[in-house]
Write an enzyme that holds these catalytic residues in place. Structure first.
Site, short mmCIF file in Angstrom:
data_model
loop_
_atom_site.label_atom_id
_atom_site.label_comp_id
_atom_site.label_asym_id
_atom_site.label_seq_id
_atom_site.Cartn_x
_atom_site.Cartn_y
_atom_site.Cartn_z
N ASP A 1 2.06 3.20 -5.48
CA ASP A 1 1.78 1.82 -5.89
C ASP A 1 2.89 1.20 -6.72
OD1 ASP A 1 1.51 3.25 -8.19
OD2 ASP A 1 -0.55 2.64 -8.61
N CYS B 1 -3.67 -2.61 -8.66
CA CYS B 1 -5.09 -2.94 -8.51
C CYS B 1 -5.77 -3.18 -9.86
CB CYS B 1 -5.80 -1.80 -7.77
SG CYS B 1 -5.11 -1.46 -6.15
N CYS C 1 20.91 3.28 3.69
CA CYS C 1 21.12 3.84 5.04
C CYS C 1 22.37 3.30 5.74
CB CYS C 1 19.89 3.58 5.92
SG CYS C 1 19.69 1.85 6.46
#
Length: 250
Positions: A127, A186, A246
């Site tokens: 999260d 949350c 990347c």
């Protein structure tokens, strides 16, 4: 597989795309799940019941009463217990034939790299952006596919970042590390309970497809759900050749 396994996984084996060969791939696989909360719960449920041979649950938190509205791995009796340990107990009750490793720790650096290197697929069910980026870096470095999910309020999203494909983007191509993104959780924003079930289950589906080698993954696509209207939308995500993670990997 023995007779009990053939019976347990018979509904998978009946699928031509999976069959015995595909089920054996699942039994030989190792899935690393970062986060045993709202997303990790349904994902782990389905991976365990589907017969993924080894599941490693990583979470440094303990079960809180406020978690129980959506984190279905855990029960009222386990409030105060490590989420990883609670998850292990649940998964072993679902499928005692698989191996579940519970790690109550916040992994990073060499430790995270080691865990990712030994995994077939990694699920990002955390999260916060710092952990997401750390997991992404480890997956890019070790060429291990990453299934990422997120859910807040009524909004969910899922994608796959698979560096085994030279054209596929990584998580940082979509959410660059050098850009500021505010972490929302949350505890302050709230979350619709079934939303994490939908997103986490979709993560499990993508992981199973990657392991068996069937269908088309969400690599290169970001799938988004508005649970208020139950409308799905999808956008294409391209690899950024200048990505700091990347861009030099290929």
């Amino acid at each position: 597989m023995n007779d009990q396994q053939l019976l347990r996984y018979s509904r998978h084996i009946l699928l031509d795309e999976i069959d015995i060969e595909g089920q054996e791939k699942l039994l030989a696989a190792h899935v690393l799940i970062i986060g045993a909360g709202g997303l990790g719960s349904p994902a782990a449920f389905y991976l365990a019941s589907a017969g993924v041979g080894t599941i490693t649950l990583v979470d440094d938190d303990t079960v809180d009463l406020t978690n129980l509205q959506r984190q279905i791995l855990h029960t009222t009796q386990r409030v105060g217990l490590s989420k990883a340990a609670s998850g292990k107990q649940t998964l072993e009750e679902i499928n005692p034939t698989i191996k579940v490793v519970a790690l109550q720790e916040r992994v990073s650096g060499a430790r995270l790299d080691e865990l990712v290197r030994n995994a077939t697929v990694v699920l990002d069910c955390c999260d916060n952006f710092a952990t997401r980026h750390a997991v992404n870096r480890a997956c890019v470095a070790n060429r291990v596919p990453l299934v990422s999910g997120a859910a807040i309020k009524f909004d969910g999203q899922i994608s796959v970042f698979d560096q085994r494909d030279a054209q596929a983007p990584c998580y940082s191509c979509l959410f660059p590390e050098d850009q500021e993104f505010e972490d929302v959780n949350c505890g302050t924003m709230g979350v619709f309970a079934p939303l994490v079930g939908i997103v986490g289950s979709t993560q499990a589906a993508e992981a199973l497809k990657l392991i068996v080698g069937i269908g088309q993954s969400l690599a290169g696509r970001l799938l988004m759900l508005d649970a208020r209207t139950m409308e799905w939308s999808s956008i294409k995500v391209k690899r950024n050749a200048k990505c700091v993670v990347c861009g030099q990997a290929h």
